[in-house]
Design a protein around this motif. Structure first.
Motif, short mmCIF file in Angstrom:
data_model
loop_
_atom_site.label_atom_id
_atom_site.label_comp_id
_atom_site.label_asym_id
_atom_site.label_seq_id
_atom_site.Cartn_x
_atom_site.Cartn_y
_atom_site.Cartn_z
N ALA A 1 5.87 13.29 -1.96
CA ALA A 1 7.25 13.56 -1.56
C ALA A 1 7.83 12.42 -0.72
O ALA A 1 9.05 12.23 -0.68
CB ALA A 1 7.33 14.86 -0.77
N LYS A 2 6.97 11.65 -0.05
CA LYS A 2 7.41 10.54 0.80
C LYS A 2 7.37 9.20 0.06
O LYS A 2 7.72 8.17 0.63
CB LYS A 2 6.52 10.42 2.03
CG LYS A 2 6.59 11.58 2.98
CD LYS A 2 5.68 11.32 4.15
CE LYS A 2 5.77 12.40 5.20
NZ LYS A 2 4.97 12.06 6.37
N LEU A 3 6.93 9.20 -1.18
CA LEU A 3 6.71 7.97 -1.94
C LEU A 3 8.03 7.39 -2.44
O LEU A 3 8.84 8.10 -3.04
CB LEU A 3 5.79 8.26 -3.11
CG LEU A 3 5.07 7.10 -3.75
CD1 LEU A 3 4.10 6.46 -2.78
CD2 LEU A 3 4.33 7.55 -4.98
N VAL A 4 8.23 6.09 -2.20
CA VAL A 4 9.41 5.37 -2.66
C VAL A 4 8.93 4.18 -3.47
O VAL A 4 8.26 3.29 -2.95
CB VAL A 4 10.28 4.88 -1.48
CG1 VAL A 4 11.47 4.08 -1.99
CG2 VAL A 4 10.71 6.03 -0.60
N ASN A 5 9.25 4.17 -4.76
CA ASN A 5 8.82 3.09 -5.64
C ASN A 5 9.92 2.03 -5.71
O ASN A 5 10.98 2.27 -6.26
CB ASN A 5 8.49 3.62 -7.03
CG ASN A 5 7.83 2.58 -7.91
OD1 ASN A 5 7.73 1.41 -7.54
ND2 ASN A 5 7.36 3.00 -9.06
N LEU A 6 9.65 0.86 -5.13
CA LEU A 6 10.60 -0.24 -5.13
C LEU A 6 10.35 -1.20 -6.28
O LEU A 6 11.08 -2.16 -6.45
CB LEU A 6 10.49 -1.02 -3.80
CG LEU A 6 10.73 -0.23 -2.54
CD1 LEU A 6 10.42 -1.09 -1.33
CD2 LEU A 6 12.15 0.28 -2.49
N SER A 7 9.30 -0.94 -7.04
CA SER A 7 8.87 -1.87 -8.07
C SER A 7 9.25 -1.38 -9.45
O SER A 7 8.91 -0.27 -9.84
CB SER A 7 7.34 -2.04 -7.97
OG SER A 7 6.90 -3.00 -8.88
N LYS A 8 9.92 -2.24 -10.21
CA LYS A 8 10.27 -1.88 -11.59
C LYS A 8 9.08 -2.13 -12.51
O LYS A 8 8.96 -1.52 -13.57
CB LYS A 8 11.47 -2.69 -12.04
CG LYS A 8 12.72 -2.31 -11.27
CD LYS A 8 13.91 -3.14 -11.65
CE LYS A 8 15.08 -2.68 -10.81
NZ LYS A 8 16.00 -3.72 -10.50
N SER A 9 8.21 -3.04 -12.12
CA SER A 9 6.96 -3.29 -12.85
C SER A 9 5.82 -2.73 -12.00
O SER A 9 6.09 -2.14 -10.95
CB SER A 9 6.80 -4.80 -13.07
OG SER A 9 6.82 -5.47 -11.83
N TYR B 1 5.81 3.22 0.65
CA TYR B 1 6.53 2.38 -0.30
C TYR B 1 5.58 1.68 -1.26
O TYR B 1 4.55 1.15 -0.83
CB TYR B 1 7.33 1.31 0.43
CG TYR B 1 8.38 1.85 1.37
CD1 TYR B 1 9.65 2.18 0.90
CD2 TYR B 1 8.11 2.02 2.72
CE1 TYR B 1 10.61 2.68 1.76
CE2 TYR B 1 9.07 2.51 3.59
CZ TYR B 1 10.31 2.83 3.10
OH TYR B 1 11.27 3.33 3.96
N LEU B 2 5.93 1.66 -2.54
CA LEU B 2 5.24 0.85 -3.53
C LEU B 2 6.10 -0.39 -3.71
O LEU B 2 7.25 -0.30 -4.14
CB LEU B 2 5.10 1.60 -4.86
CG LEU B 2 4.35 2.92 -4.82
CD1 LEU B 2 4.30 3.53 -6.22
CD2 LEU B 2 2.94 2.73 -4.28
N SER B 3 5.56 -1.54 -3.34
CA SER B 3 6.35 -2.76 -3.29
C SER B 3 5.96 -3.75 -4.39
O SER B 3 4.78 -3.88 -4.71
CB SER B 3 6.16 -3.43 -1.93
OG SER B 3 6.80 -4.68 -1.88
N PRO B 4 6.94 -4.48 -4.92
CA PRO B 4 6.65 -5.52 -5.91
C PRO B 4 6.17 -6.82 -5.26
O PRO B 4 5.84 -7.78 -5.94
CB PRO B 4 8.01 -5.73 -6.60
CG PRO B 4 9.00 -5.41 -5.54
CD PRO B 4 8.38 -4.30 -4.73
N ILE B 5 6.11 -6.84 -3.92
CA ILE B 5 5.71 -8.04 -3.18
C ILE B 5 4.24 -7.91 -2.78
O ILE B 5 3.81 -6.88 -2.26
CB ILE B 5 6.60 -8.23 -1.95
CG1 ILE B 5 8.07 -8.36 -2.40
CG2 ILE B 5 6.17 -9.45 -1.16
CD1 ILE B 5 9.07 -8.34 -1.29
N ALA B 6 3.48 -8.97 -2.99
CA ALA B 6 2.05 -8.98 -2.68
C ALA B 6 1.81 -8.83 -1.18
O ALA B 6 2.61 -9.27 -0.35
CB ALA B 6 1.41 -10.26 -3.18
N SER B 7 0.70 -8.20 -0.82
CA SER B 7 0.37 -7.96 0.58
C SER B 7 0.24 -9.27 1.36
O SER B 7 0.63 -9.35 2.52
CB SER B 7 -0.91 -7.14 0.70
OG SER B 7 -1.99 -7.80 0.08
N GLY B 8 -0.29 -10.31 0.73
CA GLY B 8 -0.41 -11.61 1.39
C GLY B 8 0.94 -12.19 1.76
O GLY B 8 1.12 -12.77 2.83
#
Length: 81
Positions: free
Chosen positions: A40-48, A61-68
């Motif tokens: 319920a708190k999950l936000v997907n920012l990544s289209k891929s 958040y699910l991010s399209p940007i690498a953790s590094g």
């Protein structure tokens, strides 16, 4: 201090609890269970496929940007300000 985490979203660095890389998420049953419980708190920012997971007090958040890259942005902001 704010960190850009994908799309047009910036979040406060002090609100970040953890940044996890994709490999950690894909190889951990515990993290997988955590994500399912917080759907319920999950936000997907990544289209891929996402590259990192950012856990804050309010959202996940699910991010399209690498953790590094997120780590480098955080370090740059600390040096500048």
């Amino acid at each position: 201090m704010y960190i850009h985490i994908g799309e047009d979203l910036n979040i406060r660095a002090k609100d970040i609890i953890s940044i996890l890389d994709k490999e950690s998420v894909n190889h951990s049953n515990l993290i997988e269970e955590f994500l399912q419980r917080h759907q319920a708190k999950l936000v997907n920012l990544s289209k891929s496929p996402f590259k990192s997971v950012i856990i804050t007090y309010d959202k996940v958040y699910l991010s399209p940007i690498a953790s590094g890259t997120l780590k480098k942005r955080s370090a740059q902001r600390n040096i500048q300000g």
